[in-house]
Design a protein around this motif. Structure first.
Motif, PDB file in Angstrom:
ATOM      1  N   LEU A  54       2.974  -1.061   4.639  1.00  0.00           N
ATOM      2  CA  LEU A  54       2.621   0.248   4.094  1.00  0.00           C
ATOM      3  C   LEU A  54       1.124   0.270   3.810  1.00  0.00           C
ATOM      4  O   LEU A  54       0.561  -0.662   3.236  1.00  0.00           O
ATOM      5  CB  LEU A  54       3.387   0.510   2.795  1.00  0.00           C
ATOM      6  CG  LEU A  54       3.073   1.832   2.082  1.00  0.00           C
ATOM      7  CD1 LEU A  54       3.479   3.016   2.949  1.00  0.00           C
ATOM      8  CD2 LEU A  54       3.775   1.891   0.728  1.00  0.00           C
ATOM      9  N   ARG A  55       0.486   1.355   4.218  1.00  0.00           N
ATOM     10  CA  ARG A  55      -0.953   1.523   4.004  1.00  0.00           C
ATOM     11  C   ARG A  55      -1.168   2.762   3.132  1.00  0.00           C
ATOM     12  O   ARG A  55      -0.761   3.874   3.506  1.00  0.00           O
ATOM     13  CB  ARG A  55      -1.643   1.677   5.353  1.00  0.00           C
ATOM     14  CG  ARG A  55      -3.129   1.965   5.309  1.00  0.00           C
ATOM     15  CD  ARG A  55      -3.708   1.868   6.727  1.00  0.00           C
ATOM     16  NE  ARG A  55      -4.991   2.532   6.859  1.00  0.00           N
ATOM     17  CZ  ARG A  55      -6.154   2.028   6.488  1.00  0.00           C
ATOM     18  NH1 ARG A  55      -6.181   0.828   5.913  1.00  0.00           N
ATOM     19  NH2 ARG A  55      -7.275   2.688   6.661  1.00  0.00           N
ATOM     20  N   VAL A  56      -1.772   2.577   1.972  1.00  0.00           N
ATOM     21  CA  VAL A  56      -2.066   3.658   1.036  1.00  0.00           C
ATOM     22  C   VAL A  56      -3.497   4.124   1.277  1.00  0.00           C
ATOM     23  O   VAL A  56      -4.425   3.311   1.254  1.00  0.00           O
ATOM     24  CB  VAL A  56      -1.882   3.191  -0.422  1.00  0.00           C
ATOM     25  CG1 VAL A  56      -2.296   4.297  -1.381  1.00  0.00           C
ATOM     26  CG2 VAL A  56      -0.446   2.764  -0.673  1.00  0.00           C
ATOM     27  N   VAL A  57      -3.683   5.424   1.499  1.00  0.00           N
ATOM     28  CA  VAL A  57      -5.000   5.964   1.835  1.00  0.00           C
ATOM     29  C   VAL A  57      -5.352   7.113   0.891  1.00  0.00           C
ATOM     30  O   VAL A  57      -4.524   7.991   0.628  1.00  0.00           O
ATOM     31  CB  VAL A  57      -5.032   6.467   3.295  1.00  0.00           C
ATOM     32  CG1 VAL A  57      -6.325   7.203   3.592  1.00  0.00           C
ATOM     33  CG2 VAL A  57      -4.862   5.306   4.258  1.00  0.00           C
ATOM     34  N   HIS A  58      -6.586   7.098   0.407  1.00  0.00           N
ATOM     35  CA  HIS A  58      -7.110   8.218  -0.383  1.00  0.00           C
ATOM     36  C   HIS A  58      -8.353   8.769   0.292  1.00  0.00           C
ATOM     37  O   HIS A  58      -9.284   8.018   0.624  1.00  0.00           O
ATOM     38  CB  HIS A  58      -7.459   7.769  -1.803  1.00  0.00           C
ATOM     39  CG  HIS A  58      -8.143   8.842  -2.600  1.00  0.00           C
ATOM     40  ND1 HIS A  58      -7.494   9.986  -3.010  1.00  0.00           N
ATOM     41  CD2 HIS A  58      -9.430   8.949  -3.055  1.00  0.00           C
ATOM     42  CE1 HIS A  58      -8.340  10.749  -3.682  1.00  0.00           C
ATOM     43  NE2 HIS A  58      -9.519  10.152  -3.717  1.00  0.00           N
ATOM     44  N   GLY A  76      -7.325  10.693  11.466  1.00  0.00           N
ATOM     45  CA  GLY A  76      -7.950   9.468  11.929  1.00  0.00           C
ATOM     46  C   GLY A  76      -7.039   8.266  11.850  1.00  0.00           C
ATOM     47  O   GLY A  76      -7.229   7.278  12.569  1.00  0.00           O
ATOM     48  N   GLU A  77      -6.016   8.350  10.994  1.00  0.00           N
ATOM     49  CA  GLU A  77      -5.055   7.264  10.860  1.00  0.00           C
ATOM     50  C   GLU A  77      -3.942   7.321  11.904  1.00  0.00           C
ATOM     51  O   GLU A  77      -3.316   6.304  12.210  1.00  0.00           O
ATOM     52  CB  GLU A  77      -4.410   7.311   9.462  1.00  0.00           C
ATOM     53  CG  GLU A  77      -5.355   7.041   8.314  1.00  0.00           C
ATOM     54  CD  GLU A  77      -5.765   5.581   8.249  1.00  0.00           C
ATOM     55  OE1 GLU A  77      -4.884   4.706   8.341  1.00  0.00           O
ATOM     56  OE2 GLU A  77      -6.970   5.314   8.123  1.00  0.00           O
ATOM     57  N   THR A  78      -3.671   8.511  12.439  1.00  0.00           N
ATOM     58  CA  THR A  78      -2.459   8.690  13.245  1.00  0.00           C
ATOM     59  C   THR A  78      -2.405   7.915  14.556  1.00  0.00           C
ATOM     60  O   THR A  78      -1.300   7.553  14.982  1.00  0.00           O
ATOM     61  CB  THR A  78      -2.206  10.188  13.542  1.00  0.00           C
ATOM     62  OG1 THR A  78      -3.269  10.712  14.354  1.00  0.00           O
ATOM     63  CG2 THR A  78      -2.108  10.986  12.249  1.00  0.00           C
ATOM     64  N   PRO A  79      -3.527   7.622  15.243  1.00  0.00           N
ATOM     65  CA  PRO A  79      -3.384   6.883  16.502  1.00  0.00           C
ATOM     66  C   PRO A  79      -2.784   5.490  16.339  1.00  0.00           C
ATOM     67  O   PRO A  79      -2.188   4.953  17.279  1.00  0.00           O
ATOM     68  CB  PRO A  79      -4.833   6.806  17.026  1.00  0.00           C
ATOM     69  CG  PRO A  79      -5.520   7.987  16.420  1.00  0.00           C
ATOM     70  CD  PRO A  79      -4.915   8.096  15.054  1.00  0.00           C
ATOM     71  N   THR A  80      -2.945   4.896  15.168  1.00  0.00           N
ATOM     72  CA  THR A  80      -2.430   3.541  14.963  1.00  0.00           C
ATOM     73  C   THR A  80      -1.294   3.486  13.940  1.00  0.00           C
ATOM     74  O   THR A  80      -0.811   2.395  13.627  1.00  0.00           O
ATOM     75  CB  THR A  80      -3.565   2.606  14.503  1.00  0.00           C
ATOM     76  OG1 THR A  80      -4.168   3.136  13.311  1.00  0.00           O
ATOM     77  CG2 THR A  80      -4.631   2.477  15.582  1.00  0.00           C
ATOM     78  N   ALA A  81      -0.870   4.621  13.416  1.00  0.00           N
ATOM     79  CA  ALA A  81       0.181   4.652  12.395  1.00  0.00           C
ATOM     80  C   ALA A  81       1.551   4.872  13.017  1.00  0.00           C
ATOM     81  O   ALA A  81       1.679   5.525  14.057  1.00  0.00           O
ATOM     82  CB  ALA A  81      -0.104   5.758  11.379  1.00  0.00           C
TER      83      ALA A  81
END
Length: 293
Positions: A37-41, A103-108
């Motif tokens: 899980l990666r938490v992003v702000h 920006g996160e979606t290509p690797t998520a």
């Protein structure tokens, strides 16, 4: 959709209670799918030329960036408490919320959001940011809202389009990993209710029309039993608006899944009123699955 085994579930946080609910939902999803899980702000203040550090003469622990660090730490702790032993990381990324998430979606493997919030993720569902993320994301987007009904099925909206087929595949996977049933809903309206200018025949036989809609639903579910012989699958064809049908089904569901594009009653799910209505009125979490280009 990123199927790499190391792809993380990403959750956007802003310090609000809905965001923490999204963290808990994301943590459970990561555990079910054996992913980190990666938490992003999203830290927007540098774009607005607002200093992020402590004010002159203020406490060294003050400042907007310190607050952002604290809320990310809080979210990481919430995830670890929800699923002990889960691999969780957190990061602050300078930028506007939708841009950061896209920006996160290509690797998520998936993006998870709360249904409302403040700060960097405020109005994600109510405003344009949610439409942008769900429309352009390279992975499914899960919105935490309502309540998961643990004994309920995974509900999927079906209209026979490529987007609908992608949603069905995602819903099948979700039902399988959750140990839940799959319930497919196909909503249609009498052709006579189409908008002005549409070419329609003069007479409609309701039984014939319903039979055709039923065949479309059956074809959309073809092959599931062979691939998932132990998965309980139910379906219904309803003469109703898609929003009403899916909202009704959500009242007993663990999850509602809709496709990113479609035709008929599911058309414009991400670009018009249907998507907003499903997100606003669903009684359980909603997953939006965009068709790959």
């Amino acid at each position: 959709m990123n199927s790499a085994s190391g792809a993380a579930i990403v959750v956007g946080v802003d310090g609000s209670e809905p965001a923490l609910r999204a963290v808990r939902l994301a943590a459970a999803e990561a555990a079910r799918r054996h992913r980190p899980l990666r938490v992003v702000h999203a830290f927007i203040w540098p774009l607005l030329r607002v200093p992020g550090g402590p004010l002159t003469g203020g406490p060294p622990g003050g400042g907007l960036r310190h607050q952002a660090e604290h809320l990310v730490e809080q979210a990481v702790a919430e995830a670890e408490a929800t699923v002990p032993g889960l691999r969780v990381t957190g990061e602050i990324i300078d930028g506007e919320a939708s841009a950061v998430l896209l920006g996160e979606t290509p690797t998520a493997a998936m993006i998870v959001l709360g249904d409302r919030g403040l700060g960097g993720f405020g109005a994600l569902v109510i405003g344009s940011a949610a439409v942008q993320v769900a429309t352009y994301a390279d992975c499914p987007v899960l919105v935490a809202r309502g309540e998961e009904h643990p004994d309920g099925p995974v509900v999927v909206g079906v209209d026979g389009s490529p987007a609908s087929r992608a949603a069905v595949e995602f819903a099948v996977e979700q039902a399988d990993v959750r140990g839940a049933a799959l319930h497919a809903v196909h909503a249609y309206r009498h052709p006579g209710s189409a908008g002005p200018g549409d070419m329609q025949p003069l007479v409609y036989e309701e039984s014939q029309l319903r039979g055709e809609e039923g065949r479309l639903l059956t074809e959309s579910l073809a092959g599931i039993h062979e691939r998932y012989p132990d998965l309980p699958v139910t379906h219904e064809v309803v003469r109703e608006r898609a929003v009403a049908a899916l909202t009704a089904a959500s009242r007993r569901a663990v999850l509602v899944v809709v496709g990113g594009r479609g035709h008929g009653e599911l058309a414009g799910l991400l670009l018009g009123s249907v998507s907003h209505a499903v997100l606003h009125h669903s009684a359980c979490p909603v997953a939006l699955v965009r068709t790959p280009e």
